[in-house]
Design an enzyme around this catalytic site. Sequence first.
Site, PDB file in Angstrom:
ATOM      1  N   GLN A 327     -63.628 -48.467 -20.893  1.00 35.01           N
ATOM      2  CA  GLN A 327     -64.383 -49.709 -20.749  1.00 35.01           C
ATOM      3  C   GLN A 327     -63.555 -50.896 -21.227  1.00 35.01           C
ATOM      4  OE1 GLN A 327     -66.957 -50.817 -19.323  1.00 35.01           O
ATOM      5  NE2 GLN A 327     -67.122 -52.825 -20.310  1.00 35.01           N
ATOM      6  N   GLU A 328     -62.767 -50.687 -22.285  1.00 39.99           N
ATOM      7  CA  GLU A 328     -61.983 -51.791 -22.852  1.00 39.99           C
ATOM      8  C   GLU A 328     -60.802 -52.173 -21.958  1.00 39.99           C
ATOM      9  OE1 GLU A 328     -62.654 -53.593 -25.329  1.00 39.99           O
ATOM     10  OE2 GLU A 328     -64.002 -52.496 -26.660  1.00 39.99           O
ATOM     11  N   SER A 329     -60.049 -51.177 -21.470  1.00 35.52           N
ATOM     12  CA  SER A 329     -58.773 -51.505 -20.818  1.00 35.52           C
ATOM     13  C   SER A 329     -58.472 -50.701 -19.566  1.00 35.52           C
ATOM     14  CB  SER A 329     -57.639 -51.268 -21.812  1.00 35.52           C
ATOM     15  OG  SER A 329     -57.491 -49.861 -22.064  1.00 35.52           O
TER      16      SER A 329
END
Length: 489
Positions: A327-329
């Site tokens: 989700q972050e990267s």
Amino acid sequence: MAIKRPPKRLSPHRQAIKMLKRINRRHVKVAVAGTLAASTLALQPMQNALDMVRSSGELHLVGVSSPSTFFQQDGHTHGLQFELAQQFANELGVKLVVDSVTSPHRVLQSIRRNQAQLALTGITADDPRLERLRVSNPVIEVQQQLVQRNDQRMPKDISGLTGKVVGVVAGSTEAQHLKDSVREVENVKIIEIRQGKSLDLLGLLDEGRVDFVAMNSREFDAFRPLFPNLRDSMSLERTDAVSWVFMKSGDHSLYQAAQDFLVRKQADGTLQRLAEFYSNGNVFDSYGAKHFNRDIANRLPHYQSLFERESTATDVDWRLLAAIAYQESKWNPNAVSPTGVKGLMMLTQGTASMMGVKNREHAGQSIHGGSAYFKYIHDRMPESVAEPDRTWMALASYNMGPAHILRARKLTERNGGDANSWLDVSRNLRQLAQDNRRQGRSVPDVGQGLHYVQQVRRYYDAIALNTQVTLSKTQVASLDFDISNSTTQ
């Protein structure tokens, strides 16, 4: 000296009378004692089904694990109907005990034999198998539909199934609806598999061994991440309700308590919010599923051992850590945001320093720092917050900051909600943002935070599904379906 006279002997007749009087007196005492005991018991109220659940301290739930009921990951149970049943048990002040069985038939057996008080059958409310049981108000709605491969032309109507082979799970609600839908269509071959499940059906379709499969929308929604080459096809024009099921008897107490609970949860929006939280939305449409599968195959293998190492150190499921990173990267160690967060776990400079990370763009350091920070937040949640709510609140804290979630919990409590329920706390986040704005405090990005928790949940389930399930060709080939014995319309 006085002479003692011998006692006067009673005649045999009088002796008999005297003995009968003694016996009668004894019987009277026994009868009186029995009457008093019976009266005492009669004055004690008989326990109904609801009282028995409360006095036992447990509500026993039986069901088949599925996307629309409950599933287990990392030793914890979650899922739409599990969370709803957990709320019901909390209201009753009892522990929810879950018994997972392998088929709807076993679920029905358990509830009929009074081995459980609440059943999640996975079959729809109008199914004839539920006729002799008590069926609650609808919990969720499911759409009966066909699924096809991307390279197929979608039929305009039901007549487009002429000459096609359609797979379905034997004994399912979809099997009966499919037969009803194609009753007037010629030369449709229906394959009913008896030793497989929805996932196996999709495997048959993906390999081209059937032309379509019939299943409900929630099942396909959950399994879509595994099948980028499949898509929704024609609806069977049937929307059904899935409900809770109870044993049918003269005692309505537990059933009525559940009915009242579901009416309230429908009215306050809980049912809708749970349904939305546990849906995949359009994240895994054909485009999204294709990219996710590409990243699972090409990127995750470079970092999986690092996630597993941190899982051992933190006791957090590595798949959850991987979902946070995705989700972050999207598992890109060189990712940089406009606000300056960097790396595979997108750490701020402050968080990186706190966790001892010197190079945020180093994949190993980033995964270590992000995992340690999530563990730090997760462990500082109050002991009263149980799973899965503990994980959802920790994820919200990871994204929005722990202070905002702490204040949202207090606000939830003041508003009469359950501060240990993520669903209740999430409802109060917008009010918290408004209050903070009026008071000149930092205002959390509520929309982003709610989206973040839901997205991580989706990726977590998809990664778990991808790593748990092996679509073996041998397994698919051994499924018990016989085309010669299939139904031809």
